[in-house]
Design an enzyme around this catalytic site. Structure first.
Site, short mmCIF file in Angstrom:
data_model
loop_
_atom_site.label_atom_id
_atom_site.label_comp_id
_atom_site.label_asym_id
_atom_site.label_seq_id
_atom_site.Cartn_x
_atom_site.Cartn_y
_atom_site.Cartn_z
CG MET A 170 25.83 49.62 10.49
SD MET A 170 26.17 51.10 9.53
CE MET A 170 27.26 51.97 10.62
N GLY A 171 27.97 45.53 12.13
CA GLY A 171 29.12 44.65 12.33
C GLY A 171 30.24 45.31 13.11
CB SER A 188 31.96 53.90 19.05
OG SER A 188 31.88 54.25 17.69
CB SER A 189 32.52 50.41 14.81
OG SER A 189 31.59 49.44 15.26
CG HIS A 242 31.50 47.51 20.30
ND1 HIS A 242 30.34 47.65 21.01
CD2 HIS A 242 31.48 48.46 19.34
CE1 HIS A 242 29.65 48.68 20.53
NE2 HIS A 242 30.32 49.17 19.51
CD GLN A 278 23.21 53.59 8.80
OE1 GLN A 278 22.32 52.77 8.59
NE2 GLN A 278 23.76 53.75 10.00
CG HIS A 293 27.55 45.85 18.31
ND1 HIS A 293 28.85 46.18 18.08
CD2 HIS A 293 26.80 46.73 17.60
CE1 HIS A 293 28.90 47.21 17.25
NE2 HIS A 293 27.68 47.57 16.95
CD GLN A 345 20.27 54.00 15.08
OE1 GLN A 345 20.92 54.31 14.10
NE2 GLN A 345 20.61 52.98 15.85
P1 AMP Z 1 26.01 50.07 14.86
O1 AMP Z 1 26.65 48.76 14.51
O2 AMP Z 1 26.99 51.12 15.27
O3 AMP Z 1 25.02 50.53 13.83
O4 AMP Z 1 25.17 49.78 16.17
C1 AMP Z 1 24.22 48.76 16.24
C2 AMP Z 1 23.44 48.88 17.52
O5 AMP Z 1 24.36 48.79 18.62
C3 AMP Z 1 22.73 50.23 17.65
O6 AMP Z 1 21.44 50.01 18.21
C4 AMP Z 1 23.62 50.99 18.59
O7 AMP Z 1 22.94 51.96 19.34
C5 AMP Z 1 24.14 49.87 19.48
N1 AMP Z 1 25.39 50.27 20.15
C6 AMP Z 1 26.50 50.83 19.58
N2 AMP Z 1 27.42 51.11 20.52
C7 AMP Z 1 26.90 50.74 21.70
C8 AMP Z 1 27.37 50.79 23.05
N3 AMP Z 1 28.56 51.29 23.38
N4 AMP Z 1 26.57 50.30 24.03
C9 AMP Z 1 25.33 49.79 23.73
N5 AMP Z 1 24.83 49.72 22.47
C10 AMP Z 1 25.60 50.19 21.48
#
Ligand code: AMP
Length: 280
Positions: free
Chosen positions: A30-31, A184-185, A34, A61, A37, A152
């Protein structure tokens, strides 16, 4: 690196790559990227010839009172980070491109109602629907998901198996700040004080892991320990603390085999999740 915003163009690109015999590895996001990602992008780079990263803040979602509107959108910074990683394609559609008055959803029963699904009843339906669409648009051979969102990743694997998607699902480990807080974002919503309180979530998981390694056999004692630890330190309002068998994501009666401890806590404006896998 190319930025593609249209579904038709993305599908045509993937068809061409497949015809040329290239392996497509896909990382949905979702951009607001960090290092978590980026670690998934690096894993995808190792697994495929072509890496596609999607950036799409998926409205379906988010619940009605959740942070869809305020979710951080930082495309320019994201683009630079992905360029540096030699990403081949950013798929960056808008909500109109992705959803034209849809009537169709993909829903993984039971697993979408437990853990995060209890307080976010429509969340996983949104995730499995958008990921199915992205799979049909990007046509990857491999897709990489983070263990940060372990429920997920489990649900996606179940969906892929049940619906016979010809895609291999890979997972990447959780990336953390030096103080242990999972990247985390949503950490951007935290004040400095909340930020350091939030690091105690991982500390509680590590302490719990130590208890198990020292011989604790009763999952209930671990759950009570974590809840007490978080409450005593005033970390935030606990949504859930649960322990599942990592192989089937069902509650475990005994602390043996592959288990996963999962936590969700509201800290200030952020709802934070974290987990740890323990093999005993
Ligand atoms: P999101 O942008 O939050 O939807 O996350 C996109 C992908 O990045 C998902 O598969 C998340 O599980 C993964 N992700 C998010 N935070 C982390 C993290 N701290 N370490 C590893 N993968 C992550």
């Amino acid at each position: 690196m190319n930025i593609i915003t249209s579904i038709g163009e993305m599908q045509a690109y993937s068809d061409k790559m497949r015809k040329e015999g290239k392996t497509i590895a896909f990382v949905p996001t979702m951009g607001n990227l960090h290092d978590g990602h980026i670690s998934l992008v690096r894993k995808a780079k190792k697994l495929g010839d072509i890496v596609v990263v999607s950036i799409f803040v998926n409205p379906t979602q988010f619940g009605p009172n959740e942070d869809y509107k305020s979710y951080p959108r930082t495309f320019e910074e994201d683009r630079k980070k992905l360029e540096k990683e030699n990403t081949d394609i950013i798929f960056f559609p808008d909500a109109k491109e992705m959803y034209d008055k849809p009537k169709t959803y993909v829903y993984v029963e039971d697993y979408s109602r437990i853990l995060c699904g209890k307080s976010r009843p429509t969340h996983f339906r949104g995730v499995t629907t958008v990921v199915s669409k992205l799979f049909n648009i990007i046509k990857p051979h491999i897709a990489v998901f983070g263990e940060k969102d372990a429920q997920q990743a489990f649900i996606i694997k179940k969906m892929v198996k049940d619906l016979n998607f010809d895609i291999k699902i890979e997972t990447g480990e959780i990336k953390r700040e030096p103080n242990g807080l999972a990247l985390s974002s949503r950490n951007a919503y935290l004040t400095d004080e909340e930020h350091s309180k939030a690091s105690l979530i991982y500390k509680s998981l590590r302490e719990a892991e130590n208890m198990i390694r020292r011989g604790e056999k009763n999952p209930e004692n671990i759950v009570i320990f974590i809840k007490n630890f978080l409450n005593k330190n005033k970390v935030g309002k606990i949504d859930y603390v649960e322990i599942v068998n990592d192989d089937d994501f069902l509650p475990t009666e005994s602390l043996t085999g592959n288990i996963r401890i999962l936590v969700a806590v509201y800290v200030g404006k952020a709802r934070l999740i974290d987990n740890i896998k323990v093999s005993v």
